[in-house]
Design an enzyme around this catalytic site. Structure first.
Site, PDB file in Angstrom:
ATOM      1  N   ASP A  61       0.871  -1.167   0.000  1.00  0.00           N
ATOM      2  CA  ASP A  61       0.000   0.000   0.000  1.00  0.00           C
ATOM      3  C   ASP A  61       0.911   1.220   0.000  1.00  0.00           C
ATOM      4  O   ASP A  61       1.508   1.566   1.020  1.00  0.00           O
ATOM      5  CB  ASP A  61      -0.891  -0.005   1.240  1.00  0.00           C
ATOM      6  N   ASN A  88       3.475   4.121 -10.616  1.00  0.00           N
ATOM      7  CA  ASN A  88       2.244   4.093 -11.395  1.00  0.00           C
ATOM      8  C   ASN A  88       0.987   4.032 -10.539  1.00  0.00           C
ATOM      9  O   ASN A  88      -0.091   4.407 -10.996  1.00  0.00           O
ATOM     10  CB  ASN A  88       2.269   2.885 -12.343  1.00  0.00           C
ATOM     11  N   TYR A 153      -8.241  15.445  -7.884  1.00  0.00           N
ATOM     12  CA  TYR A 153      -7.359  14.629  -8.729  1.00  0.00           C
ATOM     13  C   TYR A 153      -6.347  15.513  -9.451  1.00  0.00           C
ATOM     14  O   TYR A 153      -5.154  15.199  -9.510  1.00  0.00           O
ATOM     15  CB  TYR A 153      -8.195  13.833  -9.729  1.00  0.00           C
TER      16      TYR A 153
END
Length: 257
Positions: A61, A88, A153
């Site tokens: 994580d 990524n 985001y």
């Protein structure tokens, strides 16, 4: 081509989409690869056709510093070196900052998208300095400009884009190159909300000069290039992989071409 023979590569978010495609491309070019992600089953699926002697699965994580430290440590113990880090792992978000969930959403999105990249770079750089290695971050065209309904985001990917530039400055003298790819709409698990809606697909096709979404493989090809010696004099770049989206000034297509 075998540009990564004897090289060790970590790919986070390796269980699907861009991450899985990146694992496959590095494997094809001779690398030994550490697959990292939260879902062990997805990682195993990505690795199922790969030589087990050349891969290592480490469930991680990236929003947790201790997990990331462990990922880097296990890589060094198992393979003895680190040459490339591909950051990524990421999560998406839509909404507005006045939404009821926005406070927790901000924390959760930044924990993975921004903190995860920071943690991995921090832990990996001492080892990359020994190999004069490379970092490739997966940012987004949304990290280069704003979008309606994607403010959190946007901010998280903007952090990745500027962290990429700053780390390139700080660690270039150690031979470490730091670059990022900035995809637009890519047909993958993360973009199912777009792919499942023909109207949204059409809106993206209208804005993308190449008139389609990209594929994970097309992004992976650019990641491989930036990590390779072919890009040995490139650092601090946020490279759009966007079918031409960022070539536009944003004004409407008056001629309909």
């Amino acid at each position: 081509m075998n540009r990564f023979n004897s090289k060790v590569v970590i790919v986070t978010g390796a269980g699907s989409g861009i991450g899985a495609a990146t694992v496959q491309r590095f494997y094809e070019e001779g690398a030994m690869i550490v697959l990292s992600g939260r879902n062990k089953e997805k990682l195993e699926h990505s690795a199922q056709k790969l030589d087990p002697q050349r891969i290592l699965i480490v469930p991680t994580d990236v929003s947790q510093w201790a997990d990331v430290e462990k990922l880097i440590s296990i890589t060094i113990v198992h393979f003895g070196r680190l040459d490339v880090l591909v950051n990524n792992a990421g999560v998406g978000w839509e909404g507005q900052i006045t939404d009821e969930s926005a406070l927790s959403d901000w924390q959760n999105v930044f924990a993975t998208n921004a903190n995860g990249v920071f943690y991995a770079c921090r832990a990996a750089i001492p080892h990359l300095s020994k190999t004069r290695g490379a970092i490739v971050n997966v940012s987004s065209v949304t990290g280069l400009g704003g979008d309606w309904g994607m403010s959190i985001y946007n901010a998280s990917k903007g952090a990745v884009s500027n962290l990429t530039r700053a780390l390139a400055l700080d660690y270039g003298s150690q031979g470490i190159r730091v670059n990022a790819v900035c995809p637009t709409y890519i047909v993958s698990d993360m973009s199912q909300f777009v792919t499942a809606n023909p109207d949204l697909v059409a809106k993206f096709a209208e804005r993308i000069p190449l008139k389609r979404g990209g594929t994970p493989q097309e992004v992976a090809d650019v990641i491989i290039f930036l990590a390779s010696q072919d890009a040995r004099f490139i650092t601090g770049v946020n490279l759009p992989v966007d079918g031409g989206v960022t070539a536009s000034s944003g004004q409407p297509n008056l001629l309909g071409v």
